[in-house]
Design a protein around this motif. Structure first.
Motif: not given
Lengths: 135, 186
Positions: B48-52, B54-55, B137-144
């Motif tokens: 869930q943290l990863d998904q958040m 990502y968003n 990690s989610g933020v980096v993944r989403g941004a890229l």
């Protein structure tokens, strides 16, 4: 260092959340139980005294033979209680203040539920180190 | 010639609005705490943290590009540097260092010495599997992903688990070619 000292933290709901025998004396099982008993008995005195003063450190509030109970009440009404046989009031005051700081750090940990048992080994080590330093 | 891309986010960091660090840390802590209560499973919380994250990332990249004036990165190496030096500084107030490149330059590590998210935090025994900072990690993944790079971001080292730093491995899976949004017959 004091030969006997027992330190406990009691939450605002009267539940002990941390206990440590910090004296240098040889550990005896029945002594530990006796210490808990004395501290428990002192809680009533704390309740009466806590509202009569604005100071957090209540000094020696109760005694049992040669053992003295000193108490420090935080703003959230968590009680830090120390049973000791030393007479070093300044040391005890410093001890309480530093443990209070540590307690605040534990409280700020989002994964710690206020009022639950303090299981952090880091906290335990620090408290014992402080006890060696001040008591 | 276009102005050189900023090599550090200090100047931008000085100009963006900031919040009190403790407020930030405790707010994030409250989110994680609530997720743990709601989802019960540590694994689910990580997801869930990863998904958040990502968003957040897919939105944050626009803000990043608008404010930071970084020019187009020519390769993944430059991208990683921009994230570490400008991105992290801009939004988190710390800089990361980029290390551990593999031979073909598709995988690297972002190492954080200092992490404002974890002040005061200590993992209790019940949450040992938790990646507390998984949102990053989610933020980096989403941004890229928004700049057409499919990546896989995993934690290698975590101070809360007794390591000496935070290490985030970023692995470039593929570069998605930019697609024209319309089909010819539309």
């Amino acid at each position: 260092m004091a030969s006997t000292a027992c330190f406990i933290i009691v939450s605002r709901n009267d539940i002990p959340i941390y206990e440590a025998e910090v004296g240098s004396a040889v550990k005896k099982e029945d002594a530990a139980q006796q210490h808990q008993f004395i501290l428990h008995a002192a809680l009533d005195v704390v309740q009466d005294l806590a509202w009569t003063t604005s100071a957090m450190f209540l000094k020696a509030i109760d005694r049992f033979n040669d053992l003295v109970v000193s108490v420090y009440v935080t703003a959230g009404h968590t009680r830090l209680m120390l049973l000791h046989d030393s007479r070093n009031e300044d040391g005890i005051k410093s001890f309480f203040q530093e443990v209070h700081e540590l307690y605040i750090k534990v409280l700020l940990n989002p994964l710690y539920l206020p009022g639950s048992r303090i299981t952090s080994s880091h906290f335990d080590t620090k408290v014992r180190a402080l006890a060696r330093k001040y008591l | 010639m276009a102005p050189a891309a900023p090599r550090s986010g200090d100047a931008i960091f000085a100009n963006v609005e900031r919040v009190n660090a403790e407020l930030f840390t405790l707010t994030y802590g409250a989110i994680v705490r609530q997720l743990l209560t709601d989802l019960e499973e540590v694994e689910e919380v990580n997801k869930q943290l990863d998904q958040m994250g990502y968003n957040i990332g897919i939105r944050l990249i626009d803000e990043f590009l608008a404010k930071s004036n970084v020019s187009r990165c020519v390769d993944f190496k430059e991208t990683a540097e921009a994230i570490a030096k400008v991105g992290f500084k801009m939004f988190l107030g710390v800089t990361a260092s980029v290390t551990n490149w593999d031979a073909d330059g598709t995988s690297c590590s972002l190492v954080l010495e200092d992490n404002p998210l974890v002040d005061f935090v200590e993992l209790p025994d019940t949450c040992q599997g938790l990646y507390y900072c998984n949102i990053l990690s989610g933020v980096v993944r989403g941004a890229l992903e928004m700049v057409s790079m499919k990546t896989e971001v995993t934690w290698i080292r975590d101070m809360l688990r007794g390591d000496d730093a935070y290490e985030l491995q970023v692995k470039l899976l593929k570069q998605v070619p930019e697609e024209y949004p319309y089909k010819d017959d539309e």
